[in-house]
Design a protein around this motif. Structure first.
Motif, PDB file in Angstrom:
ATOM      1  N   LEU A  45      -8.236  90.089  -1.942  1.00 52.42           N
ATOM      2  CA  LEU A  45      -8.063  89.641  -0.558  1.00 52.42           C
ATOM      3  C   LEU A  45      -7.708  88.158  -0.504  1.00 52.42           C
ATOM      4  N   LEU A  46      -8.485  87.363  -1.237  1.00 49.55           N
ATOM      5  CA  LEU A  46      -8.233  85.921  -1.236  1.00 49.55           C
ATOM      6  C   LEU A  46      -6.858  85.608  -1.809  1.00 49.55           C
ATOM      7  N   GLY A  47      -6.493  86.270  -2.907  1.00 50.21           N
ATOM      8  CA  GLY A  47      -5.195  86.032  -3.530  1.00 50.21           C
ATOM      9  C   GLY A  47      -4.040  86.389  -2.615  1.00 50.21           C
ATOM     10  N   ALA A  48      -4.142  87.524  -1.901  1.00 52.11           N
ATOM     11  CA  ALA A  48      -3.075  87.942  -0.998  1.00 52.11           C
ATOM     12  C   ALA A  48      -2.890  86.937   0.135  1.00 52.11           C
ATOM     13  N   LEU A  49      -3.985  86.469   0.690  1.00 50.70           N
ATOM     14  CA  LEU A  49      -3.902  85.488   1.777  1.00 50.70           C
ATOM     15  C   LEU A  49      -3.297  84.170   1.297  1.00 50.70           C
ATOM     16  N   LEU A  50      -3.718  83.727   0.126  1.00 48.62           N
ATOM     17  CA  LEU A  50      -3.199  82.466  -0.403  1.00 48.62           C
ATOM     18  C   LEU A  50      -1.709  82.564  -0.743  1.00 48.62           C
ATOM     19  N   GLU A  51      -1.281  83.712  -1.263  1.00 49.50           N
ATOM     20  CA  GLU A  51       0.144  83.895  -1.563  1.00 49.50           C
ATOM     21  C   GLU A  51       0.990  83.768  -0.298  1.00 49.50           C
ATOM     22  N   HIS A  52       0.550  84.358   0.785  1.00 50.29           N
ATOM     23  CA  HIS A  52       1.282  84.263   2.045  1.00 50.29           C
ATOM     24  C   HIS A  52       1.271  82.835   2.592  1.00 50.29           C
ATOM     25  N   GLU A  53       0.159  82.170   2.447  1.00 44.23           N
ATOM     26  CA  GLU A  53       0.079  80.776   2.910  1.00 44.23           C
ATOM     27  C   GLU A  53       1.062  79.897   2.147  1.00 44.23           C
ATOM     28  N   LEU A  54       1.098  80.056   0.835  1.00 43.65           N
ATOM     29  CA  LEU A  54       2.005  79.256   0.018  1.00 43.65           C
ATOM     30  C   LEU A  54       3.465  79.574   0.313  1.00 43.65           C
ATOM     31  N   ALA A  55       3.770  80.852   0.511  1.00 40.19           N
ATOM     32  CA  ALA A  55       5.149  81.247   0.812  1.00 40.19           C
ATOM     33  C   ALA A  55       5.607  80.658   2.139  1.00 40.19           C
ATOM     34  N   GLU A  56       4.751  80.718   3.160  1.00 41.16           N
ATOM     35  CA  GLU A  56       5.093  80.144   4.462  1.00 41.16           C
ATOM     36  C   GLU A  56       5.215  78.631   4.383  1.00 41.16           C
ATOM     37  N   ARG A  57       4.360  78.020   3.589  1.00 41.31           N
ATOM     38  CA  ARG A  57       4.428  76.559   3.430  1.00 41.31           C
ATOM     39  C   ARG A  57       5.735  76.150   2.767  1.00 41.31           C
ATOM     40  N   ALA A  58       6.165  76.910   1.753  1.00 39.99           N
ATOM     41  CA  ALA A  58       7.442  76.627   1.083  1.00 39.99           C
ATOM     42  C   ALA A  58       8.611  76.810   2.051  1.00 39.99           C
ATOM     43  N   LYS A  59       8.534  77.843   2.873  1.00 42.09           N
ATOM     44  CA  LYS A  59       9.599  78.097   3.859  1.00 42.09           C
ATOM     45  C   LYS A  59       9.691  76.955   4.859  1.00 42.09           C
ATOM     46  N   ARG A  60       8.548  76.496   5.358  1.00 38.14           N
ATOM     47  CA  ARG A  60       8.553  75.380   6.318  1.00 38.14           C
ATOM     48  C   ARG A  60       9.072  74.103   5.671  1.00 38.14           C
ATOM     49  N   ARG A  61       8.718  73.891   4.398  1.00 38.23           N
ATOM     50  CA  ARG A  61       9.185  72.701   3.693  1.00 38.23           C
ATOM     51  C   ARG A  61      10.702  72.726   3.551  1.00 38.23           C
ATOM     52  N   ILE A  62      11.262  73.872   3.196  1.00 36.40           N
ATOM     53  CA  ILE A  62      12.720  73.990   3.069  1.00 36.40           C
ATOM     54  C   ILE A  62      13.394  73.745   4.416  1.00 36.40           C
ATOM     55  N   GLU A  63      12.806  74.273   5.485  1.00 40.99           N
ATOM     56  CA  GLU A  63      13.369  74.055   6.819  1.00 40.99           C
ATOM     57  C   GLU A  63      13.359  72.578   7.181  1.00 40.99           C
ATOM     58  N   ARG A  64      12.272  71.873   6.855  1.00 42.39           N
ATOM     59  CA  ARG A  64      12.207  70.422   7.122  1.00 42.39           C
ATOM     60  C   ARG A  64      13.262  69.684   6.314  1.00 42.39           C
ATOM     61  N   HIS A  65      13.368  70.045   5.050  1.00 38.29           N
ATOM     62  CA  HIS A  65      14.334  69.365   4.182  1.00 38.29           C
ATOM     63  C   HIS A  65      15.774  69.642   4.627  1.00 38.29           C
ATOM     64  N   ARG A  66      16.024  70.828   5.132  1.00 34.38           N
ATOM     65  CA  ARG A  66      17.381  71.130   5.596  1.00 34.38           C
ATOM     66  C   ARG A  66      17.711  70.324   6.853  1.00 34.38           C
ATOM     67  N   THR A  67      16.721  70.180   7.719  1.00 38.88           N
ATOM     68  CA  THR A  67      16.929  69.403   8.941  1.00 38.88           C
ATOM     69  C   THR A  67      17.182  67.930   8.620  1.00 38.88           C
ATOM     70  N   GLU A  68      16.377  67.369   7.727  1.00 46.02           N
ATOM     71  CA  GLU A  68      16.533  65.957   7.394  1.00 46.02           C
ATOM     72  C   GLU A  68      17.806  65.688   6.601  1.00 46.02           C
ATOM     73  N   SER A  69      18.371  66.715   5.958  1.00 46.92           N
ATOM     74  CA  SER A  69      19.552  66.523   5.116  1.00 46.92           C
ATOM     75  C   SER A  69      20.803  66.209   5.925  1.00 46.92           C
ATOM     76  N   ARG A  70      20.843  66.652   7.180  1.00 49.82           N
ATOM     77  CA  ARG A  70      22.002  66.467   8.062  1.00 49.82           C
ATOM     78  C   ARG A  70      23.242  67.217   7.558  1.00 49.82           C
ATOM     79  N   LEU A  71      23.026  68.257   6.800  1.00 48.08           N
ATOM     80  CA  LEU A  71      24.132  69.088   6.322  1.00 48.08           C
ATOM     81  C   LEU A  71      24.634  70.007   7.428  1.00 48.08           C
ATOM     82  N   ASP A  72      25.935  70.254   7.429  1.00 43.93           N
ATOM     83  CA  ASP A  72      26.522  71.226   8.337  1.00 43.93           C
ATOM     84  C   ASP A  72      26.012  72.614   7.940  1.00 43.93           C
TER      85      ASP A  72
END
Length: 278
Positions: A45-72
């Motif tokens: 249970l703990l492992g499944a929850l942590l995996e989802h937390e890490l995956a969502e955190r990575a997704k949000r980080r990529i979204e932030r980095h894409r926004t700050e990049s100013r790429l088309d």
């Protein structure tokens, strides 16, 4: 040993928010119900929850980095037409898009070619792929970053401005040829190149070959020194193809001609048919 006190759902939600674990806070009731039903061990249970937390955190980080990049957002590898630039190896580009070794060495990518040939698209596409791979990228017109660095120099903040740019694994300097020494003191551009040399990578697009870069830097010696640093560890693409915009315009014009010719043929067929029926 005393048993731990039960924790109600409201308190658990507050603690997860305090720990900044929003994904676990959203998912835990569903996962806990499933765990009870299927007799999961606590570690599962703990492992499944942590995996989802890490995956969502990575997704949000990529979204932030894409926004700050100013790429088309439209200029990706999926949208790039490699068939229009046969001199560019798709396999080589895909290797660069994975990052790893060349970014670690602070190597550079230099893309030359006439206006409209796809240089900016290729550079941006590599940038998007690198963000997906976890790197930080900044896309900027060369003239724009020159103006910002010049302003920083005038306010005695140039070292701090250069240090701030260090957080980017790759800076894409688009249209270097349009940065002119008679428009701004572009020696700050040389300082950016020198500061990142063998530490952080640059990707530069330019309409002119190296022989035309004397128009960019204040003196020939600085031009030679800048080129020497850029070329030392670099991949160079020469995209000497017809402008994409001109090709598109030509294709549209040809299509209109074909359509017009087809319409005329249809009209003649109709006229002939009408004559026959009479």
């Amino acid at each position: 040993m005393n048993a731990p006190l039960p924790i109600d759902a409201a308190r658990l939600t507050l603690m997860l928010n305090e720990l900044r674990l929003p994904t676990i806070g959203r998912l835990w009731p569903e996962f806990a119900q499933r765990a009870d039903k299927e007799s999961w061990q606590a570690t599962r249970l703990l492992g499944a929850l942590l995996e989802h937390e890490l995956a969502e955190r990575a997704k949000r980080r990529i979204e932030r980095h894409r926004t700050e990049s100013r790429l088309d957002p439209t200029k990706t590898l999926a949208a790039f037409d490699f068939s229009a630039v046969p001199m560019v190896s798709k396999a080589h580009v895909m290797a660069l898009a994975s990052g790893d070794s060349w970014l670690e060495k602070g190597a550079n990518v230099l893309i030359f070619g006439p206006p409209g040939g796809g240089k900016s698209h290729l550079g941006s596409a590599i940038g998007h792929a690198l963000i997906d791979a976890g790197y930080r990228v900044l896309f900027t017109r060369t003239s724009e970053i020159v103006q910002k660095l010049q302003a920083a120099r005038q306010s005695l903040q140039l070292p701090a401005a250069l240090a701030k740019l260090d957080r980017f694994d790759l800076i894409i300097l688009d249209d270097l040829s349009y940065a002119r020494k008679d428009q701004a003191e572009t020696s700050v551009l040389f300082e950016l190149i020198a500061e990142r040399y063998e530490r952080r990578s640059l990707l530069i697009t330019a309409n002119q070959p190296f022989s035309g870069w004397d128009n960019v830097f204040p003196d020939p010696g600085m031009t030679i020194a800048a080129i020497d640093r850029l070329v030392h560890h670099s991949t160079i693409f020469e995209m000497n193809v017809e402008s994409y915009r001109r090709r598109t315009a030509s294709d549209k014009q040809s299509a209109r001609r074909r359509q017009s010719s087809s319409d005329n043929d249809n009209h003649r067929d109709i006229d002939n048919g009408a004559t026959t029926m009479t």
